[in-house]
Design a protein around this motif. Sequence first.
Motif, PDB file in Angstrom:
ATOM      1  N   TYR A   1       1.205  -1.614  -0.315  1.00 44.48           N
ATOM      2  CA  TYR A   1      -0.523   0.170   0.088  1.00 44.48           C
ATOM      3  C   TYR A   1       1.141   1.754   0.137  1.00 44.48           C
ATOM      4  CZ  TYR A   1      -2.659   3.960   3.067  1.00 44.48           C
ATOM      5  OH  TYR A   1      -3.094   4.913   3.193  1.00 44.48           O
TER       6      TYR A   1
ATOM      7  N   SER B   1      -7.783  -5.139  11.749  1.00 50.76           N
ATOM      8  CA  SER B   1      -9.475  -4.920  11.281  1.00 50.76           C
ATOM      9  C   SER B   1      -8.004  -3.588  10.432  1.00 50.76           C
ATOM     10  CB  SER B   1      -9.294  -3.599  12.452  1.00 50.76           C
ATOM     11  OG  SER B   1      -8.213  -2.992  12.473  1.00 50.76           O
ATOM     12  N   VAL B   2      -6.953  -3.786   9.933  1.00 54.72           N
ATOM     13  CA  VAL B   2      -6.230  -3.134   9.462  1.00 54.72           C
ATOM     14  C   VAL B   2      -6.474  -2.922   7.474  1.00 54.72           C
ATOM     15  CG1 VAL B   2      -3.793  -1.885   8.780  1.00 54.72           C
ATOM     16  CG2 VAL B   2      -4.463  -1.874  11.137  1.00 54.72           C
TER      17      VAL B   2
ATOM     18  N   GLY C   1      -9.684  -2.017   6.863  1.00 58.49           N
ATOM     19  CA  GLY C   1     -10.104  -1.108   6.955  1.00 58.49           C
ATOM     20  C   GLY C   1      -9.033  -0.351   5.354  1.00 58.49           C
ATOM     21  N   LEU C   2      -8.453  -0.682   4.571  1.00 58.68           N
ATOM     22  CA  LEU C   2      -7.795  -0.212   3.452  1.00 58.68           C
ATOM     23  C   LEU C   2      -8.132  -0.123   1.995  1.00 58.68           C
ATOM     24  CD1 LEU C   2      -4.394  -2.499   3.514  1.00 58.68           C
ATOM     25  CD2 LEU C   2      -5.068  -0.242   3.765  1.00 58.68           C
ATOM     26  N   ASN C   3      -9.623   1.025   1.962  1.00 60.84           N
ATOM     27  CA  ASN C   3      -9.928   1.494   0.863  1.00 60.84           C
ATOM     28  C   ASN C   3      -9.194   1.450  -0.642  1.00 60.84           C
ATOM     29  OD1 ASN C   3     -12.727   1.522   1.798  1.00 60.84           O
ATOM     30  ND2 ASN C   3     -12.026   3.608   2.967  1.00 60.84           N
TER      31      ASN C   3
END
Lengths: 433, 433, 433, 433
Positions: free
Chosen positions: B247, B399-400, B403-405
């Motif tokens: 990312y 959750s990371v 949560g990555l859009n």
Amino acid sequence: MKFYEIRDPIFGFITINEWEREIIDHWAFQRLRRIKQLAWTDMVYPGATHSRFEHSLGVMHIATQMFDAIVHKNAEFLKSEMNFTDAGFQRDRVLVRLASLLHDVGHAPFSHSGEEVMPKNPATDKPYKHEAYSEATIRYLMKDVIENHPLNQNYHIKADDVADFLAGKPSVQRSLLWRGLITSQLDADRADYLLRDSHHIGVEYGKYDLKRLLVTLTVAYDENGEPVLAVEEGGWHAAEGLILARYMMFTQVYFQHTRRAYDYHIARVMHHLLKESQPCTDSQRGKFPAPTSAENVKLYLQWNDWLVYGLIHSGQGGPDAEIIRKRRHHRSIYQTSEVPTVEELNLLEEISDELGEIVCFVDEAESSWYKFGREDISILPEENKGRNRKTNQLSAISSVVKGLNPIKQRRIYVPLERKKEAEDKLKKYLGGV
Amino acid sequence: MKFYEIRDPIFGFITINEWEREIIDHWAFQRLRRIKQLAWTDMVYPGATHSRFEHSLGVMHIATQMFDAIVHKNAEFLKSEMNFTDAGFQRDRVLVRLASLLHDVGHAPFSHSGEEVMPKNPATDKPYKHEAYSEATIRYLMKDVIENHPLNQNYHIKADDVADFLAGKPSVQRSLLWRGLITSQLDADRADYLLRDSHHIGVEYGKYDLKRLLVTLTVAYDENGEPVLAVEEGGWHAAEGLILARYMMFTQVYFQHTRRAYDYHIARVMHHLLKESQPCTDSQRGKFPAPTSAENVKLYLQWNDWLVYGLIHSGQGGPDAEIIRKRRHHRSIYQTSEVPTVEELNLLEEISDELGEIVCFVDEAESSWYKFGREDISILPEENKGRNRKTNQLSAISSVVKGLNPIKQRRIYVPLERKKEAEDKLKKYLGGV
Amino acid sequence: MKFYEIRDPIFGFITINEWEREIIDHWAFQRLRRIKQLAWTDMVYPGATHSRFEHSLGVMHIATQMFDAIVHKNAEFLKSEMNFTDAGFQRDRVLVRLASLLHDVGHAPFSHSGEEVMPKNPATDKPYKHEAYSEATIRYLMKDVIENHPLNQNYHIKADDVADFLAGKPSVQRSLLWRGLITSQLDADRADYLLRDSHHIGVEYGKYDLKRLLVTLTVAYDENGEPVLAVEEGGWHAAEGLILARYMMFTQVYFQHTRRAYDYHIARVMHHLLKESQPCTDSQRGKFPAPTSAENVKLYLQWNDWLVYGLIHSGQGGPDAEIIRKRRHHRSIYQTSEVPTVEELNLLEEISDELGEIVCFVDEAESSWYKFGREDISILPEENKGRNRKTNQLSAISSVVKGLNPIKQRRIYVPLERKKEAEDKLKKYLGGV
Amino acid sequence: MKFYEIRDPIFGFITINEWEREIIDHWAFQRLRRIKQLAWTDMVYPGATHSRFEHSLGVMHIATQMFDAIVHKNAEFLKSEMNFTDAGFQRDRVLVRLASLLHDVGHAPFSHSGEEVMPKNPATDKPYKHEAYSEATIRYLMKDVIENHPLNQNYHIKADDVADFLAGKPSVQRSLLWRGLITSQLDADRADYLLRDSHHIGVEYGKYDLKRLLVTLTVAYDENGEPVLAVEEGGWHAAEGLILARYMMFTQVYFQHTRRAYDYHIARVMHHLLKESQPCTDSQRGKFPAPTSAENVKLYLQWNDWLVYGLIHSGQGGPDAEIIRKRRHHRSIYQTSEVPTVEELNLLEEISDELGEIVCFVDEAESSWYKFGREDISILPEENKGRNRKTNQLSAISSVVKGLNPIKQRRIYVPLERKKEAEDKLKKYLGGV
């Protein structure tokens, strides 16, 4: 004033101002993107694909750090002994930055192999070196971009000042003090390339203690009472470390036998290409144009690795280009040790004779690790710091440096297709010895 | 058996055997030396000049380490549950090495920009991808070098096996278990390029805990009871770290706005060059030949960065080549955020309309950081290790990761010479909003 | 068999098995957590707080890598020439791991300063060295943990085997071949500490090309036809690099003048503490108990850095402890160069006389960088590889190694409160010279 | 003015002046050499032996770099909007250096475990934190060394200024602007420890792009129009990277289960030791003296890791000291996930009840990765740079930051000798669930 940050693998970020950015954007400087720092070294060490563009930015960065370290420590001394003012420091700092940035701007394609096809300088009867092209490029082509930027109204630096500084001409007067930052045994050039080449290749050989060097760089007097860049006593092992790092990089990387073969082939390709592109009547056919006019320099700067790559690929580079393209480079089948004895040299000579026309070329990889005399590194003893600032010479302190014998390794290369034949002859001959 | 050691900046040394050396020496593989890993990224990050040749060796190395780590830990399990013998491990290890080494052998010049000029596959009505060329290269051109080496008498691996393995075809049967080492969200490809690109560029973004990943890789069962590569629970943060590293590299490097502009220009240069070299009657004029025959593939593999560099330099690349040569690339003057809202997208649309024909192109940098469903990373909980080996999905734990859009950043590019004009219009328009 | 992974800043992960874990968990080994690798070096280099525990794991790791590299390359040779079988390799590998793990298990507190208070060995009339305590610890205290683990049923290794191997006793027969991995000029001990100390301190000095060394380590014959660990010709610069790294670390770190002062003070503190804890009648009062019985060794191993820290802090360490606590260590006010001439030594003698009782002690930092003769590093020339495997000596090839003069630097230390007085006297005296 | 250079593994060299050197030489600061940065983390990660002394120097260094970067970029803005002069910048720079150097000077032994035995502050009815001791140490004990150095005649900085700055008191007025450099989500404290802990331990987790952060730090206005430290839009991924690095370090290192056990044991040892050394009549027996007088602070500062080590070693630390000495720490036999659901928490509760008195303690490792509201990181959008300098909040831009759930992991610890028993009970209980 706007600043720009360029990411650098060795120094993190390199900061430049608007003026420097314009110089960097000049086509002659951008050309350095198309010249690999280590020519064909990537044929042996795949990581070695970095460019002289990257290196040149690094040299400017580290030369500036050296300059700042020295001035920070010696401002009072330089003001009282050499009449510097703060403005004087600022102007010299700019000069050092520009000169270090541009020191390689006239480099030939494929690094030092390109120098094999330099024309002769009638004044010296020796071939020009890339430094002459750098100076000519600065004088003939970069005058405008250097001299006419608004920021230069603070300094009035001429393109000729930059070129003269690089050439070590007396015209730059007091500023010559800083020339050692660009050309000496501790200069920013090798300070950069040792670290950078090591990084991209993936070796430890070229690493030395740059940070220690920076905090111990100073100004002092040489034995003739002339001001000179020096290293404080506390840093002499750091200086020694840089010499050793360079020694290691040469023996492990720069003089690697396959790399030397490619140097040979590419020089011949360049010669072939130049010859093809020049009229038969040209007395220096097969050589670059001499750096004696703006036009010549422009012609010269047309040459870069990209162009030659393309020509090799499209089959126009002659027989050595085919060899390169197919990785059928000549092979070293016999070599002396790095510091050969007379006996070794004689034996190599005999072998070369015995092999006769199988031998394509005998390579001599030659470098001295340390220069004595005027170029010796000056060390400022702790006890002279406060008073006369008289220096000693590193070679008088370091037995390691003194003991470094210059390399003069010779190697016999034969064509790949005759390697077996040559090896058989060699074995037979050596068996008989 | 003789071994050879190749120096590598990420892994120290990469060891290859004689057979692999012959494959590496094949001209199709050597061509990868002439394809930069990151196309024109070095225009922004000067250190990014490394090649797909270097990367391909690295992928083979790390895929092997992954394979060995898994087998070392799961030998008994694999023998009892999947009928492996030691010979089976050895054969699959060779298959994994060859496939990882050759996974990029059909890569287009200038990395993914080259894929813009891929012809359409009539079967899918979509353009071919470089993977199709890799497979075709292996099948059509490397059959001999793969199949006929004495070492292969131990394994009887066909070129088709390697290509089928890369393509994920059922013909390779049980060996498909290892395919995730080459193509998955934790594959050796990204495991290598994240570290390698970071190293040469000089950033920390792509660094993750490879060593932890290696000691926690394992084999387990997915929810359907199928064997699957997985990560032990103790390594889930290491897996998460790799996702985050990717990312970061995309947002900081791969999607950098200038880099995207060069991708655009070079795709057009390629198109121009292809068109010029093809007959008017060619229905797919301006595209590469399709990977459907040995001849086509040979033609395709003629293309590499060198050749294009040379053509650009000698003025044959069309208008975009001139832009590249002079570094007058189009400039981004307006962009949405990385994860734009509908309002942002609408506003960009309006601005684009307002600017009208000044706009050269609207770029959309798009990537999802994590794929759910079948491609989710399998995590083997501590308590299931000893018994049923049932796995969870990383996205259910982290959750990371969840949560990555996905990024869908759009940017409006205008020609350099109209930048000022566009900025004025833009300012006026936005002032009125 | 279960394996455990320990995170290591130099090698990433160090893997141990259950048996090794039990040995590491033994209190005698855990004690190494409480002995700093570099004693008081952190007073000068704040990062130098790492322990012998960390180092010992590292030595085991790198000794194993060396062993594996040699066996991988020379399995056939060792089988045919020295009657090794695969079982023999495995057993020796275990022996090498245990010996390297435990080579420092009997180390005194504060590293080599602790050796100042070693009792005399009546057999040699010289003080014991820490090696004698390591051997005694293994023989007397670790017999059970070494010999009685189920895994040892595969090897039948005795505690005495490990101790004898470390001591170089002929009882371990053929296994002595590997002793150079633990004790030689290229041993795993320095291979580890050079890298580790450099890392924690933050210097480049100790870095060398471990990876190259590993791929060039081999077995050959010395001039007497005895099997010997050697380095292939291609690795001789890597070996040279390790010698240079050690030279650099000594001059820059280990012999730093403040560090040497602390070595002096802590030796006196230890002497004081030992004296206080021992009866007046003890003939070796103020020394450690001799390593001649299990009880003595247990008493000896009670001593560690923690204990001494606490005693210093609570005011029980005598006058030198106060000096340490307040950082009022003696100061070096005069020193010779690293390789002093006779004149320098005479002058230092005179100065010492002149200063008289102000002088607390004259320190002599002495080390030779390279040992010739039997301990010279063996280099296997390329041309002897295939046939007789006769080696040359590194000192005959490397002019750098040959030129390294042993250091014998002397320094005069005075108490902090008399520093000014001493400097004045010194200046006056030197002024008169 | 004389400068001194201290070698640092993260930053190369840290430069201090004479005044700072005297402060560093103060016994209260030297005490930090005897407090490990990460308490007992080295029991799990052997490299983690570094001290708060090393860390404190690092924080000063990086806080200065941040300060300089901001002033370099915003000098005009700060002069025109906040009435800074060059003298004002210089004074605040000194204040920032002293405050960052001394921010941990009152740290308890064994890091945060020591805070378990802090006495209650009657004003707040909560235990004091180490920050209160740092302030008290500065006010009561370092007044002289801070205020009376000749260099301070340029600034007239009071010890109270430094303490008030750390405490965020309005008395330091405009200087509060810089407090975020010491206490915020991007402060120099974590900027240093993330890199330093990663380095000594040998992990990549804590590495982030410090260099990018430095070139994007700036000053802007928050939503209330108050001046605030901010990050330029171009650096928001670097800020995000630091948040992620901290998240990774906590999950991988700081919250490691064995490390948590040692935290528990050492807090009990401290409590025991304090109780033993205090009269029965002391109402806060078993706690440190409160930071309310010079005497109390002196007593408090007697405590350090060395002293406690010595007491543990000599058998005076009570039962938990024995546990530590023999490495028989309590073992975690059951844990929730990092972000537990209500069901998980309930199940853990039930298990704890079922195990009854076998359970020694239930640990809750709790941390939030990102604080919203007033403490959110301010991001200065590109388009606001030139004009109003209004900032956005990082949490509004970064979906990663927004998605980071706070950890609240619970673990059940049992004594080593009852581990088997507990595991059996657990298995039985879970089997029945």
